[in-house]
Design a protein around this motif. Structure first.
Motif, mmCIF file in Angstrom:
data_model
loop_
_atom_site.group_PDB
_atom_site.id
_atom_site.type_symbol
_atom_site.label_atom_id
_atom_site.label_comp_id
_atom_site.label_asym_id
_atom_site.label_seq_id
_atom_site.Cartn_x
_atom_site.Cartn_y
_atom_site.Cartn_z
ATOM 1 N N THR A 270 -0.045 -4.487 -4.391
ATOM 2 C CA THR A 270 0.063 -4.348 -3.045
ATOM 3 C C THR A 270 -0.724 -5.672 -2.464
ATOM 4 O O THR A 270 -1.655 -6.151 -2.958
ATOM 5 N N GLU B 27 -4.883 -4.122 -6.087
ATOM 6 C CA GLU B 27 -4.639 -4.381 -4.651
ATOM 7 C C GLU B 27 -5.161 -5.863 -4.709
ATOM 8 O O GLU B 27 -5.333 -6.561 -5.520
ATOM 9 N N GLN B 28 -4.939 -6.487 -3.358
ATOM 10 C CA GLN B 28 -5.074 -7.978 -3.372
ATOM 11 C C GLN B 28 -4.037 -8.719 -4.505
ATOM 12 O O GLN B 28 -4.416 -9.743 -5.140
ATOM 13 N N GLN C 163 -2.849 -6.200 0.310
ATOM 14 C CA GLN C 163 -4.329 -6.160 0.549
ATOM 15 C C GLN C 163 -4.563 -4.829 -0.084
ATOM 16 O O GLN C 163 -5.075 -4.918 -1.112
ATOM 17 N N GLU C 164 -4.559 -3.683 1.011
ATOM 18 C CA GLU C 164 -5.295 -2.501 0.655
ATOM 19 C C GLU C 164 -4.201 -1.346 0.331
ATOM 20 O O GLU C 164 -3.381 -1.311 1.271
ATOM 21 N N LEU C 165 -4.092 -0.699 -0.726
ATOM 22 C CA LEU C 165 -3.142 0.443 -1.121
ATOM 23 C C LEU C 165 -3.019 1.343 0.418
ATOM 24 O O LEU C 165 -3.918 1.689 0.870
ATOM 25 N N SER D 136 3.039 -0.888 -1.468
ATOM 26 C CA SER D 136 2.345 0.408 -1.337
ATOM 27 C C SER D 136 2.465 1.073 0.057
ATOM 28 O O SER D 136 1.551 1.712 0.580
ATOM 29 N N ARG E 175 -3.815 7.477 -5.738
ATOM 30 C CA ARG E 175 -5.113 7.025 -6.404
ATOM 31 C C ARG E 175 -5.839 8.049 -7.462
ATOM 32 O O ARG E 175 -6.179 7.937 -8.501
ATOM 33 N N ILE F 296 -3.461 0.720 -9.734
ATOM 34 C CA ILE F 296 -3.254 0.307 -8.559
ATOM 35 C C ILE F 296 -3.793 -1.317 -8.581
ATOM 36 O O ILE F 296 -4.779 -1.388 -9.198
ATOM 37 N N ASP G 141 -1.554 -1.546 4.009
ATOM 38 C CA ASP G 141 -1.246 -3.086 4.697
ATOM 39 C C ASP G 141 0.348 -3.084 4.894
ATOM 40 O O ASP G 141 0.494 -4.213 5.076
#
Ligand SMILES: Cc1cc2nc3c(=O)[nH]c(=O)nc-3n(C[C@H](O)[C@H](O)[C@H](O)COP(=O)(O)OP(=O)(O)OC[C@H]3O[C@@H](n4cnc5c(N)ncnc54)[C@H](O)[C@@H]3O)c2cc1C
Length: 488
Positions: A30, A148-149, A32-34, A10, A139, A146, A37
């Motif tokens: 992605t 994340e993690q 970690q975080e959109l 991302s 978003r 999405i 990261d």
């Protein structure tokens, strides 16, 4: 989970691809975080585009080819530079507040650009501003889901065709299938002792492609930045970047005796090409010297206003750059090589595409021109997304069993790879060092505990093998046991 398109990553390349693929259903995975990261959010310099009066895409293309020692793919360079101005305007329309003046975009000048053509946002915070805007748009986009993690751990393929990816998420393993899978997983900085890249730039996307049998190219071309901040604790991994603009503003590099050493190395001294400056810093350090970037006279009291990001990084280390020289070390910064793609961003494996720093589109040749990489993710990402939106839907195989996640890379192997690439496949290389690296990698392979460790060793081995094959110095690949080649 079934989608039309899966995007792994991302950063700017991944989000531009995903946004342009509307109305197709896109999964963005992605680590970690959109939008936060990858390397994109750390970019300080800016984005290059021929926006000024008197500038042209052709001039931008010429500068790109010269920086790349003409090993670039000329058609890719032309496509990139021709689309740059419109792409920057599109970013502005997404809510990126670029710095401007009464004439429009305020255009900065960077080393090796023949014109002022760099757009910035909030001075040295360009990447953060761009990614905040793209993250918000992604978003809000109804066609994007999405995850994340979620770390992609394996490509799913049947009969040589990629049809999705297995990932490790917070709830455990998951499989995603789609007509097209896009690697937008960024760079390789975490494989080197010092880097400006975040920890997520660990080449895991590149490893997935290698493991599935995709072709890679230009793996030996690794760019090093001359000035990362050497921290008090001497830690390895990601170090704060001291932007080139500081040297542009007149800051000088000195050794512990306060002596400038670049005047003896290059006519342009501190403004010589990035690889020349980085090697000179490395050689000074190898002699046992310490090296500092001294901006006390050139920038002085204006430091906090002109370079807020760097000022904050210095303050965190207890350094006041208005009054003190800043300790520096060179650091891995960018990978010109990667998964080989054609003009349509397709890899050698049907169903698999690559874009951004993970890809090798040939646009950078042997050395990247500053501020061309955000641009690459932006332009080629948007073009790829738009093309993939037109793909006909086909019946996909069901992912029968989700492959094992492959484990984690232990600190022993991670540290050993960082040290050996830094020593032998770093700023200065020679045949003996590269042969030693090859032997060390083979020995480490015997002790690899899981697939993730074998993957990391495999990417390192590809870099070392490519550096061994290229016997002459060119661009960012410098062999102290060979002549320097200037192509073009
Ligand atoms: C400090 C710094 C300053 C820079 N300054 C500039 C500049 O001024 N101008 C410029 O043009 N370039 C600059 N660059 C280079 C530029 O930022 C990068 O080349 C570019 O942002 C790469 O974008 P990307 O989308 O390809 O990858 P990234 O932005 O790195 O994104 C990669 C994404 O992939 C994800 N990912 C990785 N592996 C996996 C996996 N296995 N599974 C799931 N997700 C994964 C990550 O989580 C991340 O979201 C700079 C780089 C750094 C580090």
């Amino acid at each position: 989970m079934q989608f039309d398109l899966i995007v792994i990553g991302s950063g700017i390349a991944g989000l531009c691809t995903a946004l342009a693929a509307a109305p197709r259903r896109v999964a963005v995975l992605t680590r970690q975080e959109l939008a936060a990261d990858g390397a994109s959010r750390w970019a300080q310099g800016g984005i290059a585009a021929a926006l000024g009066a008197g500038d042209s895409a052709a001039a931008h293309a010429r500068d790109t080819m010269v920086a790349g020692n003409h090993l670039n793919d000329a058609a890719a360079v032309q496509a990139l530079t021709a689309a740059a101005a419109a792409a920057v305007r599109w970013l502005a329309a997404q809510g990126v507040g670029f710095d401007s003046d009464e004439h429009g975009f305020r255009l900065g000048r960077e080393a090796a650009h023949s014109q002022s053509r760099i757009v910035h946002a909030h001075g040295d915070a360009t990447g953060a501003v761009v990614m905040r805007a793209l993250g918000a748009v992604a978003r809000a986009a109804g066609h994007i889901q999405i995850f994340e993690q979620h770390r992609a751990t394996r490509l799913l393929s049947r009969d040589g065709r990629v049809y999705g990816v297995a990932a490790q998420g917070p709830q455990g393993p998951a499989a995603f299938t789609a007509q097209a899978t896009v690697l937008a997983s960024g760079g390789i900085g975490a494989l080197y002792r010092y880097t400006t890249n975040p920890d997520t730039a660990d080449a895991s996307g590149l490893a997935l492609a290698l493991q599935a049998g995709a072709a890679v190219s230009d793996m030996e071309f690794v760019q090093f930045h001359p000035t990362a901040l050497r921290t008090r604790d001497g830690r390895s991994g990601q170090l704060p970047l001291l932007t080139e603009a500081l040297r542009g503003a007149g800051a000088v590099l000195v050794n512990s005796a306060g002596r400038r050493f670049l005047c003896a190395v290059a006519r342009e001294a501190e403004l010589a090409p990035r690889d020349v400056v980085a090697r000179a810093v490395w050689q000074e350090l190898e002699r046992g010297e310490s090296v500092y970037l001294d901006a006390t006279r050139a920038v002085g009291e204006d430091f906090p206003q002109r370079f807020p990001t760097v000022f904050a990084a210095c303050a965190a280390e207890g350094i006041d750059p208005r009054r003190q020289p800043i300790p520096v070390v060179p650091a891995q910064h960018y990978h010109m090589g990667g998964v080989r793609v054609d003009a349509g961003a397709a890899t050698s494996l049907p169903g698999l595409y690559a874009v951004g720093e993970a890809a090798c589109s040939g646009v950078h040749g042997a050395n990247r021109l500053a501020s061309n990489s955000l641009l690459e993710g932006l332009v080629f990402g948007r073009a790829l997304g738009a093309r993939l939106a037109q793909l006909p839907r086909t019946v996909l195989p069901a992912a029968a069993a989700i492959p094992d996640a492959g484990g984690e890379v232990g600190s022993g192997i991670a540290g050993a790879v960082r040290d050996l690439l830094w020593r032998h496949a770093g700023l200065v290389r020679d045949a003996a060092g590269l042969a030693a690296a090859q032997r060390e990698l083979q020995a480490l392979a015997q002790s690899a505990a899981n697939q993730a460790e074998r993957d990391r060793l495999c990417v390192a081995a590809e870099i070392v093998a490519a550096a061994t094959r290229r016997g002459a110095s060119i661009g960012a690949h410098y062999r102290c046991d060979a002549v320097q080649v200037r192509a073009g």
